[in-house]
Structure formats: C-alpha cells, structure tokens
Design a protein around this motif. Structure first.
Motif, PDB file in Angstrom:
ATOM      1  N   HIS A 167       0.858  -1.187   0.000  1.00 39.10           N
ATOM      2  CA  HIS A 167       0.000   0.000   0.000  1.00 39.10           C
ATOM      3  C   HIS A 167       0.894   1.236   0.000  1.00 39.10           C
ATOM      4  N   SER A 168       0.788   2.050  -1.050  1.00 36.98           N
ATOM      5  CA  SER A 168       1.694   3.193  -1.193  1.00 36.98           C
ATOM      6  C   SER A 168       1.121   4.483  -0.635  1.00 36.98           C
ATOM      7  N   GLY A 169      -0.151   4.482  -0.235  1.00 38.40           N
ATOM      8  CA  GLY A 169      -0.760   5.697   0.287  1.00 38.40           C
ATOM      9  C   GLY A 169      -0.545   5.883   1.773  1.00 38.40           C
ATOM     10  N   TYR A 170      -1.186   6.917   2.302  1.00 41.83           N
ATOM     11  CA  TYR A 170      -1.092   7.234   3.719  1.00 41.83           C
ATOM     12  C   TYR A 170      -1.753   6.138   4.545  1.00 41.83           C
ATOM     13  N   TRP A 171      -1.138   5.824   5.679  1.00 45.54           N
ATOM     14  CA  TRP A 171      -1.691   4.846   6.609  1.00 45.54           C
ATOM     15  C   TRP A 171      -1.191   5.172   8.003  1.00 45.54           C
ATOM     16  N   GLU A 172      -2.094   5.198   8.956  1.00 48.51           N
ATOM     17  CA  GLU A 172      -1.718   5.512  10.332  1.00 48.51           C
ATOM     18  C   GLU A 172      -2.546   4.678  11.294  1.00 48.51           C
ATOM     19  N   ASP A 173      -1.863   4.050  12.223  1.00 47.68           N
ATOM     20  CA  ASP A 173      -2.535   3.339  13.311  1.00 47.68           C
ATOM     21  C   ASP A 173      -2.881   4.370  14.383  1.00 47.68           C
ATOM     22  N   ILE A 174      -4.183   4.545  14.662  1.00 48.52           N
ATOM     23  CA  ILE A 174      -4.590   5.572  15.627  1.00 48.52           C
ATOM     24  C   ILE A 174      -5.068   4.918  16.918  1.00 48.52           C
ATOM     25  N   GLY A 175      -4.272   3.958  17.390  1.00 46.82           N
ATOM     26  CA  GLY A 175      -4.670   3.185  18.553  1.00 46.82           C
ATOM     27  C   GLY A 175      -4.189   3.733  19.885  1.00 46.82           C
ATOM     28  N   THR A 176      -3.396   4.818  19.894  1.00 43.07           N
ATOM     29  CA  THR A 176      -2.930   5.409  21.149  1.00 43.07           C
ATOM     30  C   THR A 176      -3.410   6.859  21.234  1.00 43.07           C
ATOM     31  N   ILE A 177      -3.389   7.412  22.459  1.00 42.40           N
ATOM     32  CA  ILE A 177      -3.809   8.804  22.641  1.00 42.40           C
ATOM     33  C   ILE A 177      -2.946   9.742  21.811  1.00 42.40           C
ATOM     34  N   ARG A 178      -1.628   9.519  21.805  1.00 40.27           N
ATOM     35  CA  ARG A 178      -0.729  10.392  21.043  1.00 40.27           C
ATOM     36  C   ARG A 178      -1.012  10.319  19.548  1.00 40.27           C
ATOM     37  N   SER A 179      -1.110   9.101  18.983  1.00 41.80           N
ATOM     38  CA  SER A 179      -1.353   8.966  17.544  1.00 41.80           C
ATOM     39  C   SER A 179      -2.743   9.485  17.181  1.00 41.80           C
ATOM     40  N   PHE A 180      -3.725   9.260  18.041  1.00 42.30           N
ATOM     41  CA  PHE A 180      -5.078   9.775  17.813  1.00 42.30           C
ATOM     42  C   PHE A 180      -5.075  11.298  17.777  1.00 42.30           C
ATOM     43  N   PHE A 181      -4.405  11.904  18.743  1.00 42.21           N
ATOM     44  CA  PHE A 181      -4.329  13.361  18.824  1.00 42.21           C
ATOM     45  C   PHE A 181      -3.633  13.944  17.595  1.00 42.21           C
ATOM     46  N   GLU A 182      -2.481  13.381  17.254  1.00 41.73           N
ATOM     47  CA  GLU A 182      -1.721  13.916  16.122  1.00 41.73           C
ATOM     48  C   GLU A 182      -2.446  13.722  14.801  1.00 41.73           C
ATOM     49  N   ALA A 183      -3.144  12.595  14.633  1.00 43.73           N
ATOM     50  CA  ALA A 183      -3.883  12.366  13.396  1.00 43.73           C
ATOM     51  C   ALA A 183      -5.023  13.373  13.247  1.00 43.73           C
ATOM     52  N   ASN A 184      -5.673  13.711  14.351  1.00 43.88           N
ATOM     53  CA  ASN A 184      -6.720  14.735  14.314  1.00 43.88           C
ATOM     54  C   ASN A 184      -6.151  16.107  13.971  1.00 43.88           C
ATOM     55  N   ILE A 185      -5.089  16.496  14.674  1.00 41.94           N
ATOM     56  CA  ILE A 185      -4.512  17.824  14.451  1.00 41.94           C
ATOM     57  C   ILE A 185      -3.955  17.950  13.035  1.00 41.94           C
TER      58      ILE A 185
END
Length: 421
Positions: free
Chosen positions: A250-268
C-alpha cells in the motif's frame, strides 16, 4: 472478477486500553474522530467505496454506542443484499467465553460468515486511518494465485521495531515474518529486494504488516482449525511456512490511531493546509451518521487552520489548529490551540445551572482532548502551563487524565470555573 464474493470482517479490538479514557464508556471503533466521524467510519467507507457491501464488525467491549451508530448510519436497500452487522461476543453451546484474540474472534463467528457463501475473506482493522481500493488488493491476490495476501506498508529501520516485518522476494511472495525486531538487531537481509517497488523512498527499506489480510475462504477455515488466538503473532507466521502468502504494498497514507498520542496527532494533522489524510475526496467519501444539525454559527470569532463541524455556536473565541466537533459551544474570549474538542450529543436546555456543556468564557486550552458533553467553566486554564505531567489520573481535578503529556477531559466531566491544569 466473476465468481468472486468477498466478505469483509472488521476487527473492533479489545478493551482499547491504549486509548483510555476515550474508551472508558465506548468501544474503540466508536471513538469520535475528525469532528463529525467515528473511527469505524474509515474502514466501513473503504469497504463501501470498494463495492464490498457485506461487512461484519467484531467487538465485545462497551458496544452500545457503536451499535447505535452503525444502525443509524449504514442502511442498505433490500435489493443490494448489503449490510454492516455487529457481532459481539456471545455464548453458544460450542463457545462460552469471550474472544481471546483476533483469530479466535473470527473462528467463533464462522457460523455467521458461512451463511453468506464467500469465496474470500477480507480482514480489516477498526482503528486505522487510510484509504484503500480493496478491489485492487483482491485483484492482486487473485493474479498472484496466493492463498493469503497481506497488505504491507514501507517503513524505515527506526519504525520497523514497532511492526511485524515481512521478508519478501522479487515477486512479492512473503517468505519470513518477524514480530517487532529489537532496535539493535541487524535485519539488513530483510530489506526490500533491489529493484522491487522502485517507487519506495530510499530510507523505507522494510515491509511492515498493516494487519489487513485476504484469505481464500477454504484456506482461512483450515488456518483457524486449531486453538491459536491471534492472526499477527500466530496464524500468519505459521501459514507463511506452508502456503503461498503474498505481499500487497500500500503506497498511500496509513496511520494506526490506537494510542492517545497517535489519535491526537492524526486529528490535528487534519487542520494543516495539506493534511496527510484527505476527507475532501468526492470519489471516495467517508460516510457517517447524518445528524441533520443546523449550520454552525460564528459570532465574530477568529479561526485559523481548524475544522468546525455542524451545529456549533462559537462567540468571539480565538481558535487555532483545532478540531471542533458537532454541537460545540465555545463562549467569549476563550482561546484554543491544538485542541481536539469532540462537542456534545445534545443541546442543553436554556436556564440550566452552570457550568454549561461546552467551553465557558475566557478559557485558555492547548494540547488537549476534550471528550463529549464536557462542561468547562469560565476562566479555566488547561495545558498552557508548559509543564510535563505524569501519565494517569490528574488527581487534583476529577475528570482529567494525562497520556503522553496530552490532557484528556473525560466524557461528561465537569471542570469548575477557575480550574488550572
């Protein structure tokens, strides 16, 4: 692809401890995201946009709000034979316990899956942010004559230690699997073969599993005919040794948003000029519950690089790099910077005693997540002191929690006027 019928299975995860306290009263897939969505909307929308309309969601913890969201959002007409159905852990004559892992959850629900007579199973995760044409993934599976296919993403050596790493040959066939290699371990022989995936950034030399799989139906039933409980740690490594397992990069964007930090940063990140994940794609929209709320009302506020959802009332506030959820009320002269404010489930009746739902007057809030229906009194200062906080409950203020130096105000919390955190 005549004769091919793919059934999607979305794994809703366990207790969601890494996303606590957002998962205290709801399951992980039901956590609000991006202002108006829920995390589960990403995976379900990928299925719908890929013309896969038969979707099962497996969950077992705090599933009431998830049930409500799914039933209110994903209703197909009777002629399409489509559905999005939640399968929570249940007691039967054969099984009396909870799901023991991802593979165990699928195994215990074969009785439901087999009634659809699928030729292939697509296994997806319910807490990832990405766009994928699953039909292309399925085509790659069929063209390679694989029995199992694994979606992979390219990572650098530093990030490789956080993933299951795949070793593949020039054709993309996976030959070995390694779970989260130690940072000091030499894994240079696991690098992507020279000339393969030529569009890969030079520093991203390793293939990491995304936790997304395609199984030929008969193969998955055979692979789960045992007591093994987890796909990533047990089933996949075992099957690589005896079956043809193919990598789909998969060459596109992908992010695991399973932690508070990753969830916060993905939103911002959604508030940036060119966010990594684009919600503004008419060809592949992200679907969610249509709440029929009024337009947001902005009373002389200053808003920069932020997202505001429907039904908000914002008065003379200053908002920067923030995600503002549905029905948010932000009073005069309050300042928000790097804030994920999830809004409210309902409007408060006039005349109710304060603090009212929303953010009061003259508040300053930064680097924080404010869950739904929170009541922030006037003149509160949250996250603006520059301090480093230990993880866990913020004992001085009931309703406040700290994770990775991000302050989380719990759902339904009441923060008295003048509070400083």
């Amino acid at each position: 692809m005549s004769g091919v019928k793919a059934l999607a299975i979305i794994l809703g995860g366990g207790k969601g401890t890494r996303l606590y306290p957002l998962t205290k009263e709801r399951s992980k897939p039901a956590v609000p995201f991006g202002g108006k969505y829920r995390i589960i909307d990403i995976s379900v929308s990928n299925c719908i946009n890929s013309d896969i309309r038969q979707v099962y969601l497996l969950t077992q913890f705090n599933s009431a709000s998830l049930h409500m969201h799914i039933s209110n959002t994903y209703n197909f007409d009777r002629f399409s034979h489509g559905f999005v159905e939640i399968l929570a852990a249940e007691q039967t004559l054969e099984h009396s316990g909870w799901y023991e892992g991802t593979a165990d959850a699928v195994r215990k629900n074969f009785i439901h899956f087999k009634t659809q007579n699928p030729t292939h199973y697509v296994i997806l995760s319910g807490d990832q942010l990405y766009r994928m044409d699953i039909q292309q993934f399925l085509k790659n599976h069929l063209d390679s004559e694989a029995e199992i296919s694994i979606a992979t993403t390219r990572v650098n050596r530093a990030d490789a230690s956080g993933f299951g790493i795949m070793k593949a040959d020039e054709t993309g066939r996976i030959t070995q699997f390694m779970e989260k290699p130690a940072t000091d371990l030499d894994i240079s022989t696991w690098e992507i073969p020279s000339g393969a995936y030529a569009d890969a950034p030079s520093e991203k030399k390793f293939l990491a599993s995304m936790g997304i799989y395609i199984f030929t139906a008969a193969v998955m039933e055979q692979a789960l005919d045992n007591a093994l409980s987890d796909f990533g740690k047990e089933i996949i490594p075992a099957e690589i040794q005896r079956r043809k397992v193919q990598s789909y990069v998969h060459s596109g964007y992908w992010e695991d948003i399973g932690t508070i930090r990753s969830f916060f940063e993905a939103n911002i990140d959604l508030t940036t000029i060119t966010p990594s994940f684009n919600f503004y794609d008419e060809a592949a929209p992200i679907y969610t519950n249509q709440l029929n709320l009024p337009p947001s009302k902005i009373n002389q506020a200053e808003i920069a690089q932020s997202i505001t959802s429907e039904g908000c009332v914002i008065s003379r506030a200053h908002i920067r790099h923030s995600v503002i959820g549905v029905r948010s009320v932000i009073e005069e002269h309050s300042e928000l910077d790097n804030v994920v404010f999830m809004g409210a489930d309902y409007y408060e009746k006039p005349g109710e005693p304060g603090p009212h739902i929303g953010i009061g007057k003259r508040c300053r809030i930064a680097n924080a997540i404010i869950d739904k229906n929170a009541r922030i009194g006037d003149c509160c200062h949250i996250g603006v002191s520059g301090k480093t906080y230990p993880n866990g409950e913020y004992a001085a203020v009931p309703g406040a929690y700290v994770a990775d130096n991000i302050i989380v105000i719990r759902k339904n919390a009441v923060i008295p006027a003048g509070t400083s955190i």
